[in-house]
Design an enzyme around this catalytic site. Sequence first.
Site, PDB file in Angstrom:
ATOM      1  N   ASP A   1       0.853  -1.183   0.000  1.00 33.31           N
ATOM      2  CA  ASP A   1       0.000   0.000   0.000  1.00 33.31           C
ATOM      3  C   ASP A   1       0.898   1.246   0.000  1.00 33.31           C
ATOM      4  O   ASP A   1       2.103   1.155   0.184  1.00 33.31           O
ATOM      5  CB  ASP A   1      -0.970  -0.016   1.179  1.00 33.31           C
ATOM      6  CG  ASP A   1      -0.272   0.033   2.526  1.00 33.31           C
ATOM      7  OD1 ASP A   1       0.920   0.388   2.574  1.00 33.31           O
ATOM      8  OD2 ASP A   1      -0.921  -0.268   3.539  1.00 33.31           O
ATOM      9  N   SER A   2       0.285   2.396  -0.197  1.00 32.80           N
ATOM     10  CA  SER A   2       1.077   3.622  -0.388  1.00 32.80           C
ATOM     11  C   SER A   2       1.533   4.260   0.916  1.00 32.80           C
ATOM     12  O   SER A   2       2.359   5.160   0.918  1.00 32.80           O
ATOM     13  CB  SER A   2       0.236   4.642  -1.151  1.00 32.80           C
ATOM     14  OG  SER A   2      -0.840   5.099  -0.333  1.00 32.80           O
ATOM     15  N   GLY A   3       0.964   3.818   2.039  1.00 37.25           N
ATOM     16  CA  GLY A   3       1.225   4.473   3.323  1.00 37.25           C
ATOM     17  C   GLY A   3       0.183   5.518   3.644  1.00 37.25           C
ATOM     18  O   GLY A   3       0.118   6.025   4.761  1.00 37.25           O
ATOM     19  N   GLY A   4      -0.664   5.833   2.677  1.00 36.34           N
ATOM     20  CA  GLY A   4      -1.662   6.884   2.862  1.00 36.34           C
ATOM     21  C   GLY A   4      -2.614   6.624   4.007  1.00 36.34           C
ATOM     22  O   GLY A   4      -2.832   7.485   4.860  1.00 36.34           O
ATOM     23  N   PHE A   5      -3.172   5.418   4.059  1.00 34.40           N
ATOM     24  CA  PHE A   5      -4.167   5.110   5.099  1.00 34.40           C
ATOM     25  C   PHE A   5      -3.566   5.270   6.490  1.00 34.40           C
ATOM     26  O   PHE A   5      -4.180   5.846   7.387  1.00 34.40           O
ATOM     27  CB  PHE A   5      -4.703   3.689   4.909  1.00 34.40           C
ATOM     28  CG  PHE A   5      -5.740   3.305   5.928  1.00 34.40           C
ATOM     29  CD1 PHE A   5      -7.055   3.724   5.788  1.00 34.40           C
ATOM     30  CD2 PHE A   5      -5.412   2.546   7.038  1.00 34.40           C
ATOM     31  CE1 PHE A   5      -8.015   3.384   6.735  1.00 34.40           C
ATOM     32  CE2 PHE A   5      -6.358   2.199   7.986  1.00 34.40           C
ATOM     33  CZ  PHE A   5      -7.673   2.627   7.828  1.00 34.40           C
TER      34      PHE A   5
ATOM     35  N   ASP B   1      -2.719   8.219  -1.814  1.00 31.52           N
ATOM     36  CA  ASP B   1      -4.055   8.803  -1.805  1.00 31.52           C
ATOM     37  C   ASP B   1      -4.442   9.226  -0.406  1.00 31.52           C
ATOM     38  O   ASP B   1      -3.772   8.886   0.563  1.00 31.52           O
ATOM     39  CB  ASP B   1      -5.085   7.793  -2.329  1.00 31.52           C
ATOM     40  CG  ASP B   1      -5.309   6.641  -1.352  1.00 31.52           C
ATOM     41  OD1 ASP B   1      -4.303   6.150  -0.784  1.00 31.52           O
ATOM     42  OD2 ASP B   1      -6.467   6.236  -1.147  1.00 31.52           O
TER      43      ASP B   1
ATOM     44  N   GLY C   1     -11.778   4.130   0.303  1.00 25.65           N
ATOM     45  CA  GLY C   1     -12.784   4.890   1.026  1.00 25.65           C
ATOM     46  C   GLY C   1     -14.069   4.143   1.304  1.00 25.65           C
ATOM     47  O   GLY C   1     -15.078   4.744   1.667  1.00 25.65           O
TER      48      GLY C   1
ATOM     49  N   ASP D   1      -8.417  -7.362   0.632  1.00 21.15           N
ATOM     50  CA  ASP D   1      -7.467  -7.635   1.717  1.00 21.15           C
ATOM     51  C   ASP D   1      -8.012  -7.077   3.025  1.00 21.15           C
ATOM     52  O   ASP D   1      -8.874  -6.196   3.012  1.00 21.15           O
ATOM     53  CB  ASP D   1      -6.127  -6.945   1.436  1.00 21.15           C
ATOM     54  CG  ASP D   1      -6.195  -5.453   1.786  1.00 21.15           C
ATOM     55  OD1 ASP D   1      -5.608  -5.052   2.802  1.00 21.15           O
ATOM     56  OD2 ASP D   1      -6.865  -4.685   1.050  1.00 21.15           O
TER      57      ASP D   1
ATOM     58  N   CYS E   1     -13.748 -28.107   8.422  1.00 24.74           N
ATOM     59  CA  CYS E   1     -12.505 -27.515   7.915  1.00 24.74           C
ATOM     60  C   CYS E   1     -11.386 -28.553   7.930  1.00 24.74           C
ATOM     61  O   CYS E   1     -11.291 -29.358   8.860  1.00 24.74           O
ATOM     62  CB  CYS E   1     -12.114 -26.310   8.773  1.00 24.74           C
ATOM     63  SG  CYS E   1     -10.569 -25.520   8.287  1.00 24.74           S
TER      64      CYS E   1
ATOM     65  N   CYS F   1      -8.038 -27.624   7.615  1.00 24.18           N
ATOM     66  CA  CYS F   1      -6.755 -26.941   7.805  1.00 24.18           C
ATOM     67  C   CYS F   1      -5.910 -27.693   8.834  1.00 24.18           C
ATOM     68  O   CYS F   1      -6.391 -28.588   9.541  1.00 24.18           O
ATOM     69  CB  CYS F   1      -6.972 -25.492   8.253  1.00 24.18           C
ATOM     70  SG  CYS F   1      -7.428 -25.282   9.996  1.00 24.18           S
TER      71      CYS F   1
ATOM     72  N   CYS G   1      -7.388 -27.591  12.450  1.00 24.59           N
ATOM     73  CA  CYS G   1      -8.587 -28.407  12.680  1.00 24.59           C
ATOM     74  C   CYS G   1      -8.304 -29.902  12.586  1.00 24.59           C
ATOM     75  O   CYS G   1      -8.990 -30.706  13.225  1.00 24.59           O
ATOM     76  CB  CYS G   1      -9.682 -27.999  11.699  1.00 24.59           C
ATOM     77  SG  CYS G   1     -10.369 -26.361  12.069  1.00 24.59           S
TER      78      CYS G   1
ATOM     79  N   HIS H   1      -5.950 -21.124  10.983  1.00 24.75           N
ATOM     80  CA  HIS H   1      -7.330 -21.493  10.642  1.00 24.75           C
ATOM     81  C   HIS H   1      -8.068 -20.359   9.925  1.00 24.75           C
ATOM     82  O   HIS H   1      -8.703 -20.580   8.889  1.00 24.75           O
ATOM     83  CB  HIS H   1      -8.105 -21.893  11.898  1.00 24.75           C
ATOM     84  CG  HIS H   1      -9.576 -22.026  11.641  1.00 24.75           C
ATOM     85  ND1 HIS H   1     -10.133 -23.107  11.000  1.00 24.75           N
ATOM     86  CD2 HIS H   1     -10.599 -21.156  11.889  1.00 24.75           C
ATOM     87  CE1 HIS H   1     -11.432 -22.920  10.869  1.00 24.75           C
ATOM     88  NE2 HIS H   1     -11.739 -21.748  11.404  1.00 24.75           N
TER      89      HIS H   1
END
Length: 372
Positions: free
Chosen positions: A93-97, A147, A217, A267, A305, A307, A310, A336
Amino acid sequence: MAIKFEIIKESSECNARLGKLYTPHGVIETPIFMPVGTKATVKTMTPEEVEKLGAQIILGNTYHLYLKPGHKLIEEAGGLHKFMNWNKPILTDSGGFQVFSLGKLRKITEEGVEFRSHIDGSKHMITPEKSIEIQNSLGSDIMMAFDECAPYPSSWEYIKNSMERTSRWAKRCKEYHKDWDRQGIFGIVQGGMYKDLREESVKAITDLNFPGYAIGGLSVGEPLDLMCEMLDFTTPMLPKDKPRYLMGVGTPDYLFESAIRGIDMADCVLPTRIARNGTAFTSHGKLVIRNAKYSNDFGPLDPECDCYTCKNYSRAYIRHLFNVNEILGPRLATIHNLYFLIKLMENVRKAIKEDRLLEYREEFYKKFGYIN
């Protein structure tokens, strides 16, 4: 170009589609859920374990890696892939958030964002150019344009100014980046919950002709039906032949609803975060493993499940680990939860292929408890 996208099949019952996203470190089948490795690690797990779960791509965080250990050190190590021993695709990510979530610790100008580190209070400046410089050093396959992720709710005037600045910053990001054969950039559509601003943002960002587009957003506190309304409006305006990424989505219902509306990538830190707090996704809803009723429950977290967790450990044992603060508890719950969502998206892809995604959603929702 580093990033290419191919549509394999379009659903006959909704806007969902199957695709293949080609990157320098491998091909990704979409729609996909991407585990988040904020600080060059998916918390509690080795990269080998994450790969065994079926993860095709992970995320890294520009803001955190810039502060520690520093992007130049990672570049010296041979890039983020080599530094953390992950040979599949990486999106940064850009670091913006992160910068905008600092609140009073940051100041926004046309140049960029001046902020104080949450670690030691030191002063820094991230501009669109600096964000791309950091991501160039990290060597991710997919970079994000810098952004502003405006808070919800915000006024039309605030969102308009923020969205227009995001568009200007996107242009600067594209102009600064040089090696398009090594790394691609996704532009980010903003506009809050205002359709006119979303439409304006789509035009400005798609005019820059990025190899992929994110919708930012959303999933910032608004109700699900409002998010879906914005997706119904925004997604069809994006180029059909480019991947579409909805940022910050990681619960089963949000993943279903976004895939149905033509989103290819999503994500979220949620599945790993709630795992560390003792909450597991199961086929029949969320399970809080610390609850006393599981103290002598020797069945798996989810009987449906397969995994590693489990297949090998009981609810009683995992509850014990959490109650005595053993790190294995959060590790097993993380394994899990990530497997659950990765498998869910595998089933979503299968359902799209068979033209039964809406039927599969209804089956899942009834069992999970979203609908009666």
